[in-house]
Design an enzyme around this catalytic site. Structure first.
Site, PDB file in Angstrom:
ATOM      1  N   HIS B  56       5.827   2.846  10.893  1.00 24.47           N
ATOM      2  CA  HIS B  56       6.886   2.153  11.795  1.00 24.47           C
ATOM      3  C   HIS B  56       8.212   3.254  11.962  1.00 24.47           C
ATOM      4  O   HIS B  56       9.220   2.831  12.141  1.00 24.47           O
ATOM      5  CB  HIS B  56       7.601   0.855  11.194  1.00 24.47           C
ATOM      6  CG  HIS B  56       6.608  -0.105  11.030  1.00 24.47           C
ATOM      7  ND1 HIS B  56       5.769  -0.530  12.227  1.00 24.47           N
ATOM      8  CD2 HIS B  56       5.987  -0.622  10.129  1.00 24.47           C
ATOM      9  CE1 HIS B  56       4.965  -1.577  11.939  1.00 24.47           C
ATOM     10  NE2 HIS B  56       5.122  -1.894  10.529  1.00 24.47           N
ATOM     11  N   HIS B 219       2.962  -5.560  14.750  1.00 26.73           N
ATOM     12  CA  HIS B 219       1.379  -5.285  14.049  1.00 26.73           C
ATOM     13  C   HIS B 219       0.635  -5.882  14.779  1.00 26.73           C
ATOM     14  O   HIS B 219      -0.711  -6.173  14.562  1.00 26.73           O
ATOM     15  CB  HIS B 219       1.366  -5.930  12.447  1.00 26.73           C
ATOM     16  CG  HIS B 219       2.509  -5.552  11.638  1.00 26.73           C
ATOM     17  ND1 HIS B 219       3.677  -6.326  11.682  1.00 26.73           N
ATOM     18  CD2 HIS B 219       2.840  -4.386  11.151  1.00 26.73           C
ATOM     19  CE1 HIS B 219       4.527  -5.913  10.811  1.00 26.73           C
ATOM     20  NE2 HIS B 219       3.916  -4.763  10.373  1.00 26.73           N
TER      21      HIS B 219
END
Lengths: 331, 331
Positions: B56, B219
């Site tokens: 991320h 996700h």
């Protein structure tokens, strides 16, 4: 087309509207497809303008800002702006000390900037100098520099010329430093997926599922080979060795390096490349000053990365470290 | 797999090595998968730690830096780090004034940070406070905040708590400000393509060629609907209207906004979204302070974008504007 847009015809203009709306303290749009610095011009400062096709943010428009560029003429995605636009940009930034046109070495941009320089000389008595950056080692051999394209390394020329102009150097000096930075930077890239041109609605080429292309240009120009995807360290080694063969570095040299994503390649993978680069530079005794890792010159959502190396001396290092501010790069 | 990597097993560790090699003045790696600020700790300053899965960047690790976080425990891609790692990170940053654990609301991270806090309290007598940011409006209704996930808006909590800690506020005050920032921020995202998890070698889900998914998690968690790709203005309107319904803004409100790319979506398209956002905010008389447009919380090469809105008051605005420096964000 996996893109966030309204009418593809409005892609560039809506992008510019958003850029100016988000950063009104940095960018102004005095005319259609022309971006300049916000605020008053500094009387007697050399202006620096660039221009080129859209789809490469932060290149070109993004680098308008303090200690960087003064104006940019903006074309359609991957298409040169017109000579008229460029002339208007030159007029918009001229503050009495002349204007440097500093851009990437692409046929349309060179031709149009040459015409624009003639127009403003004849019509407005504005003195200009020009330099087309040609750092892409993959695009032609060193003996044919006039055929080499300009890619990510051009941001070093923007930074160094911009710092000199901010210090009120005259046009000859700003142009000399731009050429020196440009002559000291080499770049090499690779791609894994092409990008989607909004008005076409699809990719301009296809790279096989397990394939990469070494040396591919930022508009999809053919590279040096296409084949199975190699490990990151092998990719970095090939890029580095190619740059070393073109412009060798040795013990005691000082450089800045740019590990650049062409768009989709994430930061994680740029740092995997940087890890190997740090080893290679350390092995030959080269010191790194101000490494850049990120998205500095892209092709929208192209997957891939490029490596640029700028060889420094005291003069270039000092100008590289000078303050600069735009929405994409702050020093 | 169109990724630049060596052995997928080494993706995270090689990324961390590259991060520290590129920015040794910002990041240090005192132990396996633990990143802290480089240099000496400031005695008596509250420490702030975060942690979470990799993939991320800049979240989470990237936000370690001056005026931001002090340390980060790093998990595999999309997997929580262990309680032991978190405890070790807390110990590494403690400077005698206690430590705030500030992270995204994901089950594994919450459980492990709770265990870590017990461990350092029992074993090391370190006082901690904890807050899990839950800004993702699409992930659960407002009545079930404990089910809401943390996404891009968490960077505002990092920034505001980090500024307070830098000014030597005590642990209760830093925790209060983190909770206040967190309570004032809401986010909503959409995706067009998923990302590739290195160890799987392929995408975890597939979104049809002409489809997008509104509200998809970072996700790949299911969103609120999947269907044909809408125009940019419609996408922005739906995200904005959803946030307005959840936490209405009105005339005279001041906000910071973050238009965030999930990875592959280029800057050009973020500015097309921003253009519409500026119109919507202006229509209801809301002023924008320090808009952020870029890649602040990603899922590697996921295509998509998110919108976060932080409602400000004088206290939050002052802390948001305080100096901060990491490799990805400078204020």
């Amino acid at each position: 087309m996996k893109k966030i847009l309204n009418d593809p015809q409005n892609y560039v203009d809506e992008m510019l509207d958003g850029l100016v709306a988000a950063h009104p303290e940095i960018y102004a749009k005095p005319a259609h497809r022309i971006i300049t610095r916000a605020g008053e011009k500094t009387k007697g400062k050399v202006g620096i303008v660039t221009g080129g096709g859209s789809g490469h943010l932060p290149v070109f428009t993004g680098y308008v800002g303090t200690g960087l560029l003064d104006g940019c003429a903006i074309g359609n995605v991957f298409a040169s702006p017109s000579a008229d636009q460029m002339a208007e940009t030159i007029r918009a930034v001229d503050a009495g000390a002349g204007v440097l046109c500093l851009y990437g070495n692409y046929g349309g941009d060179v031709m149009n900037f040459d015409m624009a320089a003639e127009m403003v000389s004849f019509e407005d008595d504005i003195r200009t100098a020009s330099h087309a950056v040609s750092d892409d080692v993959a695009s032609a051999p060193r003996g044919e520099m006039e055929k080499r394209r300009g890619v990510a390394g051009m941001i070093y020329a923007f930074k160094i010329a911009g710092a000199a102009a901010e210090r009120m150097a005259d046009l000859d000096e700003v142009a000399r430093l731009a050429r020196k930075a440009s002559g000291n930077v080499v770049s090499m890239g690779m791609a894994m997926t092409p990008c989607i041109i909004p008005q076409l609605g699809k990719a301009s080429s296809v790279i096989g599922d397990d394939e990469m292309e070494m040396g591919m240009g930022i508009h999809g120009e053919p590279g040096t080979w296409r084949g199975p995807i190699k490990p990151a360290d092998d990719i970095l080694d090939e890029m580095f060795d190619t740059l070393q063969a073109d412009r060798p570095l040795g013990k005691g040299d000082r450089v800045s390096v740019l590990v650049n994503s062409l768009g989709a390649t994430p930061h994680e993978e740029l740092y995997i490349l940087y890890r190997r680069l740090a080893v290679r530079l350390s092995e030959i005794g080269v010191d790194v000053v101000m490494p850049l890792v990120g998205r500095y010159a892209t092709s929208m959502e192209m997957t891939g990365a490029s490596l640029s190396i700028l060889r420094l001396d005291d003069e270039l290092e000092d100008l590289l470290a000078a303050p600069a501010n735009c929405a994409f790069w702050r020093v």
